[in-house]
Structure formats: C-alpha cells, structure tokens
Design a protein around this motif. Structure first.
Motif, PDB file in Angstrom:
ATOM      1  N   ASN A 391       0.811  -1.220   0.000  1.00 18.64           N
ATOM      2  CA  ASN A 391       0.000   0.000   0.000  1.00 18.64           C
ATOM      3  C   ASN A 391       0.846   1.272   0.000  1.00 18.64           C
ATOM      4  O   ASN A 391       0.541   2.224  -0.713  1.00 18.64           O
ATOM      5  CB  ASN A 391      -0.939  -0.023   1.201  1.00 18.64           C
ATOM      6  N   ARG A 392       1.928   1.299   0.764  1.00 19.62           N
ATOM      7  CA  ARG A 392       2.759   2.505   0.803  1.00 19.62           C
ATOM      8  C   ARG A 392       3.504   2.703  -0.518  1.00 19.62           C
ATOM      9  O   ARG A 392       3.688   3.824  -0.976  1.00 19.62           O
ATOM     10  CB  ARG A 392       3.744   2.442   1.961  1.00 19.62           C
ATOM     11  N   LEU A 393       3.946   1.605  -1.118  1.00 19.01           N
ATOM     12  CA  LEU A 393       4.621   1.735  -2.406  1.00 19.01           C
ATOM     13  C   LEU A 393       3.658   2.162  -3.511  1.00 19.01           C
ATOM     14  O   LEU A 393       4.057   2.825  -4.479  1.00 19.01           O
ATOM     15  CB  LEU A 393       5.295   0.413  -2.792  1.00 19.01           C
ATOM     16  N   ALA A 394       2.382   1.801  -3.385  1.00 19.05           N
ATOM     17  CA  ALA A 394       1.385   2.279  -4.348  1.00 19.05           C
ATOM     18  C   ALA A 394       1.256   3.796  -4.261  1.00 19.05           C
ATOM     19  O   ALA A 394       1.172   4.500  -5.284  1.00 19.05           O
ATOM     20  CB  ALA A 394       0.045   1.608  -4.097  1.00 19.05           C
ATOM     21  N   GLU A 395       1.237   4.316  -3.032  1.00 24.25           N
ATOM     22  CA  GLU A 395       1.190   5.767  -2.854  1.00 24.25           C
ATOM     23  C   GLU A 395       2.448   6.427  -3.413  1.00 24.25           C
ATOM     24  O   GLU A 395       2.391   7.456  -4.095  1.00 24.25           O
ATOM     25  CB  GLU A 395       1.034   6.096  -1.367  1.00 24.25           C
ATOM     26  N   ALA A 396       3.610   5.836  -3.131  1.00 19.83           N
ATOM     27  CA  ALA A 396       4.871   6.393  -3.622  1.00 19.83           C
ATOM     28  C   ALA A 396       4.928   6.372  -5.142  1.00 19.83           C
ATOM     29  O   ALA A 396       5.456   7.306  -5.763  1.00 19.83           O
ATOM     30  CB  ALA A 396       6.046   5.610  -3.042  1.00 19.83           C
ATOM     31  N   SER A 397       4.377   5.317  -5.758  1.00 21.07           N
ATOM     32  CA  SER A 397       4.400   5.219  -7.213  1.00 21.07           C
ATOM     33  C   SER A 397       3.572   6.331  -7.852  1.00 21.07           C
ATOM     34  O   SER A 397       3.974   6.905  -8.883  1.00 21.07           O
ATOM     35  CB  SER A 397       3.872   3.850  -7.649  1.00 21.07           C
ATOM     36  N   ALA A 398       2.420   6.639  -7.257  1.00 21.83           N
ATOM     37  CA  ALA A 398       1.599   7.726  -7.793  1.00 21.83           C
ATOM     38  C   ALA A 398       2.338   9.053  -7.715  1.00 21.83           C
ATOM     39  O   ALA A 398       2.297   9.869  -8.657  1.00 21.83           O
ATOM     40  CB  ALA A 398       0.282   7.791  -7.020  1.00 21.83           C
ATOM     41  N   GLN A 399       3.025   9.289  -6.626  1.00 22.22           N
ATOM     42  CA  GLN A 399       3.789  10.528  -6.482  1.00 22.22           C
ATOM     43  C   GLN A 399       4.982  10.558  -7.436  1.00 22.22           C
ATOM     44  O   GLN A 399       5.318  11.610  -7.997  1.00 22.22           O
ATOM     45  CB  GLN A 399       4.251  10.676  -5.028  1.00 22.22           C
ATOM     46  N   GLN A 400       5.616   9.397  -7.633  1.00 18.51           N
ATOM     47  CA  GLN A 400       6.764   9.338  -8.534  1.00 18.51           C
ATOM     48  C   GLN A 400       6.340   9.592  -9.970  1.00 18.51           C
ATOM     49  O   GLN A 400       7.105  10.179 -10.760  1.00 18.51           O
ATOM     50  CB  GLN A 400       7.453   7.982  -8.404  1.00 18.51           C
ATOM     51  N   SER A 401       5.152   9.171 -10.347  1.00 16.72           N
ATOM     52  CA  SER A 401       4.659   9.444 -11.704  1.00 16.72           C
ATOM     53  C   SER A 401       4.550  10.946 -11.942  1.00 16.72           C
ATOM     54  O   SER A 401       4.885  11.444 -13.036  1.00 16.72           O
ATOM     55  CB  SER A 401       3.293   8.776 -11.903  1.00 16.72           C
ATOM     56  N   GLU A 402       4.100  11.682 -10.951  1.00 20.02           N
ATOM     57  CA  GLU A 402       4.040  13.135 -11.070  1.00 20.02           C
ATOM     58  C   GLU A 402       5.441  13.730 -11.179  1.00 20.02           C
ATOM     59  O   GLU A 402       5.668  14.704 -11.917  1.00 20.02           O
ATOM     60  CB  GLU A 402       3.291  13.726  -9.881  1.00 20.02           C
ATOM     61  N   ALA A 403       6.387  13.138 -10.438  1.00 23.23           N
ATOM     62  CA  ALA A 403       7.768  13.622 -10.513  1.00 23.23           C
ATOM     63  C   ALA A 403       8.350  13.401 -11.902  1.00 23.23           C
ATOM     64  O   ALA A 403       9.109  14.249 -12.417  1.00 23.23           O
ATOM     65  CB  ALA A 403       8.618  12.910  -9.466  1.00 23.23           C
ATOM     66  N   VAL A 404       8.019  12.277 -12.547  1.00 28.77           N
ATOM     67  CA  VAL A 404       8.501  12.010 -13.904  1.00 28.77           C
ATOM     68  C   VAL A 404       7.951  13.047 -14.879  1.00 28.77           C
ATOM     69  O   VAL A 404       8.685  13.571 -15.748  1.00 28.77           O
ATOM     70  CB  VAL A 404       8.112  10.585 -14.344  1.00 28.77           C
ATOM     71  N   VAL A 405       6.668  13.363 -14.765  1.00 30.41           N
ATOM     72  CA  VAL A 405       6.063  14.372 -15.654  1.00 30.41           C
ATOM     73  C   VAL A 405       6.754  15.719 -15.476  1.00 30.41           C
ATOM     74  O   VAL A 405       7.086  16.419 -16.456  1.00 30.41           O
ATOM     75  CB  VAL A 405       4.555  14.477 -15.364  1.00 30.41           C
ATOM     76  N   ALA A 406       7.005  16.077 -14.221  1.00 27.37           N
ATOM     77  CA  ALA A 406       7.660  17.365 -13.958  1.00 27.37           C
ATOM     78  C   ALA A 406       9.093  17.382 -14.488  1.00 27.37           C
ATOM     79  O   ALA A 406       9.547  18.382 -15.075  1.00 27.37           O
ATOM     80  CB  ALA A 406       7.636  17.655 -12.460  1.00 27.37           C
ATOM     81  N   ALA A 407       9.822  16.276 -14.298  1.00 28.30           N
ATOM     82  CA  ALA A 407      11.212  16.215 -14.775  1.00 28.30           C
ATOM     83  C   ALA A 407      11.275  16.262 -16.294  1.00 28.30           C
ATOM     84  O   ALA A 407      12.175  16.910 -16.880  1.00 28.30           O
ATOM     85  CB  ALA A 407      11.876  14.947 -14.257  1.00 28.30           C
ATOM     86  N   ALA A 408      10.341  15.583 -16.957  1.00 28.73           N
ATOM     87  CA  ALA A 408      10.316  15.601 -18.427  1.00 28.73           C
ATOM     88  C   ALA A 408      10.030  17.005 -18.945  1.00 28.73           C
ATOM     89  O   ALA A 408      10.631  17.457 -19.943  1.00 28.73           O
ATOM     90  CB  ALA A 408       9.268  14.619 -18.936  1.00 28.73           C
ATOM     91  N   ARG A 409       9.130  17.721 -18.274  1.00 30.82           N
ATOM     92  CA  ARG A 409       8.813  19.096 -18.694  1.00 30.82           C
ATOM     93  C   ARG A 409      10.022  20.015 -18.462  1.00 30.82           C
ATOM     94  O   ARG A 409      10.333  20.864 -19.319  1.00 30.82           O
ATOM     95  CB  ARG A 409       7.610  19.598 -17.906  1.00 30.82           C
ATOM     96  N   THR A 410      10.728  19.836 -17.358  1.00 33.06           N
ATOM     97  CA  THR A 410      11.922  20.635 -17.087  1.00 33.06           C
ATOM     98  C   THR A 410      12.989  20.407 -18.147  1.00 33.06           C
ATOM     99  O   THR A 410      13.643  21.357 -18.620  1.00 33.06           O
ATOM    100  CB  THR A 410      12.479  20.289 -15.695  1.00 33.06           C
ATOM    101  N   ASN A 411      13.179  19.151 -18.527  1.00 35.86           N
ATOM    102  CA  ASN A 411      14.160  18.827 -19.565  1.00 35.86           C
ATOM    103  C   ASN A 411      13.770  19.458 -20.900  1.00 35.86           C
ATOM    104  O   ASN A 411      14.617  20.001 -21.635  1.00 35.86           O
ATOM    105  CB  ASN A 411      14.258  17.305 -19.696  1.00 35.86           C
ATOM    106  N   GLN A 412      12.489  19.398 -21.217  1.00 33.37           N
ATOM    107  CA  GLN A 412      12.021  19.984 -22.475  1.00 33.37           C
ATOM    108  C   GLN A 412      12.270  21.495 -22.497  1.00 33.37           C
ATOM    109  O   GLN A 412      12.770  22.047 -23.498  1.00 33.37           O
ATOM    110  CB  GLN A 412      10.527  19.687 -22.644  1.00 33.37           C
ATOM    111  N   LEU A 413      11.957  22.160 -21.404  1.00 32.70           N
ATOM    112  CA  LEU A 413      12.157  23.605 -21.340  1.00 32.70           C
ATOM    113  C   LEU A 413      13.635  23.972 -21.385  1.00 32.70           C
ATOM    114  O   LEU A 413      14.033  24.969 -22.018  1.00 32.70           O
ATOM    115  CB  LEU A 413      11.518  24.151 -20.055  1.00 32.70           C
ATOM    116  N   ALA A 414      14.473  23.182 -20.703  1.00 28.54           N
ATOM    117  CA  ALA A 414      15.909  23.467 -20.697  1.00 28.54           C
ATOM    118  C   ALA A 414      16.494  23.365 -22.102  1.00 28.54           C
ATOM    119  O   ALA A 414      17.350  24.188 -22.497  1.00 28.54           O
ATOM    120  CB  ALA A 414      16.623  22.513 -19.748  1.00 28.54           C
ATOM    121  N   ASN A 415      16.055  22.377 -22.874  1.00 27.19           N
ATOM    122  CA  ASN A 415      16.545  22.241 -24.243  1.00 27.19           C
ATOM    123  C   ASN A 415      16.101  23.410 -25.125  1.00 27.19           C
ATOM    124  O   ASN A 415      16.879  23.916 -25.954  1.00 27.19           O
ATOM    125  CB  ASN A 415      16.065  20.917 -24.840  1.00 27.19           C
TER     126      ASN A 415
END
Length: 467
Positions: A391-415
C-alpha cells in the motif's frame, strides 16, 4: 484345551486394554489469538478473497504466459523441489515402517547340517544329520500405547514433511517470480537507456555543431559526451545484471544456463490487487505453521512412547515345525511346537534413565510448542509487513509518476532555452540527468510493488482464497 482358551482370553484382554495410551491428551498448545482483521490494508489489498481465481497457481494474478510456463517447469524439473519430495517420501516410508509393528511378525526357518559328537557312554564319536523346518509368529500386545504413539509420532512427522514440501514449492515459486520481475525491470530499464542514448547522441551532435559554429564552448561538448558515455556504461552494467538473473532462473527450472534464454520484453507488468482473507484462515494455509503444528503433535506422541517404558512389554509367540536326525522329516514323530505369552524383563532400578527419557520428551514438546507459537507470530507479522509495503509503495508510485512528468517538462524547457541561448548547457545536463533518474526510480518502484505483491502472497501461504 486349556492353553488355547488361556491364550484367547489373554488376546481379548489385550484388545480391551489396548486403548490405553501414555501420551498427554493436550497435543497442541494454545497460540497467540489472531487479530480480527489485518491492520495494513488499503486500495491495493481488498479484503474479500477471490474465490473465482484458480487455486494453487497464484502467479496467475500476473498475466504473463512466459512466467506461467516457467512456474510449471519448477514442478517437474527443479532439483531443489525433487530433494524436498525425496525427504517427504523418506518420512512416509518411516511411517509405514512404524505401522508394521502393529501387525504380527511371521518368520520361516530351516536348516540341514551334519554334526559330529562324542558319546558319554562309550567315549567314541559318532556322526549324524540334523534336519529342521518351521516357522514362528510374534505379536507385541500394545497394552500401554507404545507402538501406537510411535506410529502417531511418525505420521505427524510425515505430515510435517508434507508441509515442508509445500513450503519448499511455494518458496521456489516465489523466488522464480521475484527473479522474473527483476528481469523484466531490467528489460524496461535497458529500453529506457536505449532511448536516452539516442537523445544524448543527438545532444552530442547539437553541441558539436554549435561549438564549430562558435555558439557554444568546448565544455558543452564534453558535458554531452560525458552523459552519452555514462549511459553506455550503465547499459553494459544492466546487461550484465540481466544475464545473472537469466542464469538464476535457469538453475531454478533445472536447465543449463548456457542453453537458456528469455526474450526481452520492455513493458513492465501491472501491479495486481492482492485479495486478503481473514487472519484466522492464515494459520490453515501457511505451510510452515502447519509443519510446526504437526511437529507439536509428534512430540506429544513421543511423550507417550517414553512413558510406556515404565511398563513391561507383553509378546504373544507361537512356533512350530519339524526336526529330526533321520531321513523322514515331515512326520508326526518329528513335529515340534511352542505356544505362549512372554513378558519382557521389567527394570526395577535403572539410575533414572527412563525418567530422563520422559523429561527429554517433554522438553522436546515444549520446544515444538514454542516454535509453533513463534511460527504463528511470524506469519501475522510477515503479512502486515507486506501489506504495508504494497500500500505505501502504491502511494509512492503515484507521487513518482508526477515527478517524472515534472522532470520531463523541465528537460524539455531546458533544451528550448539552450537552443535560444537563454541558458548554458549545464542546465540541460542537469535536467536530462534528473529526468533519467526520475524514470529509473519509477521503474524501481514498480518492480518493488510487484515483488511486494509476491511477498504478500507468499506470506499468505500461496493461496489466499480459502480452503
């Protein structure tokens, strides 16, 4: 006619008193009371059992035909499972051996010999032939339950060995599933690294062109090449890790590592929802708990065996046949027979040997009882541990998915900003590294969730759907 009547009366008395047993009646000690429900439940662990799912093949909650085929090969090809099965067969053979003492023992004998002896009357020697053929039957009357308790102890040990076999099978199945999930995680990670390698190669080409054109400095080129080579290095390391896991799976299914291969699949399996049944049902399914309970029953029966040593053993015996020194053996004149009960010697003083035997048997029972209680406590703890992880890893996975979206957007903007000259390439390197790390962390979390689900199934005894 008196002897047959006497023997018949003795056998009837033996049958009537044969129900006596020296084993204590309380064979299984009380265990820690199970909780009303598991504490660590949540969205990913519904409490209703999945009765429609097939029993036994618990890995079917991960719909993967390759995993299903590998799991089925364990049953017929795994050397470790074959060894556990052999131990179970040994225990069953010992039980049959113990049960044989409940039946009479019948033996046949015969001899033909020439002998030379001295005559006391004449002082001379003479030779003669001795011929004999016959049989005997012995039956121990189990007045004090010694044999029956020994049979009960052996049967309990065989049942415990059967539970050990189930535990070994479950352990192998879970180990294979864990290795397979790790393998698929590496497949997904290698696919991610290949995509990243392509992007980093494009970055090297871009920075090189900008450097040649005077729009960038050499440091931008070296940073891009550093990232590119680092990804190549990581790909080689992950490939080595995958090979090790593939070899481990080959050993589990009983195949040579050099001739075994699993085709890569870049898609991770979806984490399942593992149904969890009532805690009281856990004690009926866990192989280690079942084995511990059987060993308590066996230790209890051994107390009866030890206590029976204080009483004499009664054996009914009969023998008969023909013996002669003449050529005619099978005649009425050469017949011999013997019939009657025998009472084994009853020790009066043995220096406390028998009392020590009973004390030893009681100590074994106490140890088995403590092990049984510990097994139940471990069972509940392991389920709670795995529920917390799922159950705790399910919560962490949902939060990590948001972190991936944010990191991908940061990389796109930096380029975009780098191409426009608004930032230096260090910002791009930082954004690219952050996105790769975020995606790798997401794969690691998904793998941990799958392994936690397997751990929960294993903690539930491999079959959460009831008996």
């Amino acid at each position: 006619m008196r002897k047959p009547r006497f023997l018949a009366a003795l056998m009837v008395a033996s049958a009537l008193t044969g129900a006596c047993s020296m084993a204590p009646h309380a064979g299984v000690p009380p265990v820690a009371p199970p909780p009303a429900a598991f504490k660590e439940t949540g969205l990913w662990t519904p409490a209703m059992p999945a009765d429609a799912a097939p029993r036994g093949a618990w890995w079917s909650i991960l719909p993967d035909p390759v995993l299903d085929g590998l799991e089925q090969r364990i049953e017929k090809d795994s050397p470790r499972l074959a060894a556990a099965l052999a131990r179970y067969d040994q225990a069953r053979a010992l039980t049959r051996q113990a049960r044989a003492d409940l039946l009479p023992r019948v033996d046949a004998s015969g001899r033909a010999m020439s002998a030379r002896a001295m005559s006391p009357a004449t002082g001379g020697h003479y030779e003669y032939d001795d011929y004999a053929v016959g049989g005997s039957a012995l039956y121990e009357v189990d007045l004090w339950g010694r044999i029956r308790n020994q049979v009960s102890a052996s049967a309990a040990e065989a049942q415990a060995s059967e539970a050990d076999l189930a535990g070994a099978r479950l352990s192998l199945q879970a180990e294979l599933a864990d290795d397979y999930i790790q393998l698929r995680k590496l497949d997904a990670q290698l696919d991610l690294l290949r995509q990243t390698k392509t992007a980093y190669a494009a970055a090297v080409d871009l920075t090189t062109k900008r450097f040649v054109g005077g729009a960038a400095n050499e440091a931008d080129v070296t940073r891009a090449r550093t990232q590119f080579k680092s990804v190549q290095s990581e790909m080689a390391q992950r490939s080595a890790d995958r090979a090790m896991l593939e070899h481990a799976i080959a050993a589990l299914v009983g195949e040579q590592a050099s001739g075994f291969a699993i085709a890569p699949v870049a898609v991770m399996l979806a984490p399942p929802q593992v149904p969890v049944s009532a805690p009281s049902m856990l004690l009926q399914r866990r192989p280690d708990v079942a084995a511990a309970a059987r060993r308590v029953a066996g230790a209890n029966a051994k107390i009866g065996v030890a206590r029976a040593a204080f009483f004499p053993q009664v054996t009914l015996g009969a023998s008969g046949g023909f013996e002669t020194t003449a050529a005619s053996l099978l005649t009425a004149g050469s017949s011999v027979w013997a019939l009657g009960p025998a009472l084994a010697a009853m020790p009066i003083f043995d220096g406390g040997r028998r009392r020590a035997g009973v004390a030893y048997a009681r100590a074994q029972f106490a140890e088995a009882s403590a092990n049984y209680r510990q097994a139940t406590l471990n069972a509940f703890r392991e389920v709670e541990d795995q529920l917390a992880l799922v159950n705790r890893l399910a919560e962490a996975s949902a939060q990590q998915s948001e972190a991936v979206v944010a990191a991908a957007r940061t990389n796109q903007l930096a380029n975009i900003q780098y191409r426009e000259g608004a930032v230096d390439y260090l910002q791009v390197v930082t954004a690219q590294a952050a996105e790769l790390q975020a995606r790798e962390d997401q794969l690691a979390l998904e793998s941990r969730r799958l392994i936690a689900s397997i751990g929960l199934i294993r903690a539930m005894g491999g079959d959460w759907r009831g008996s």
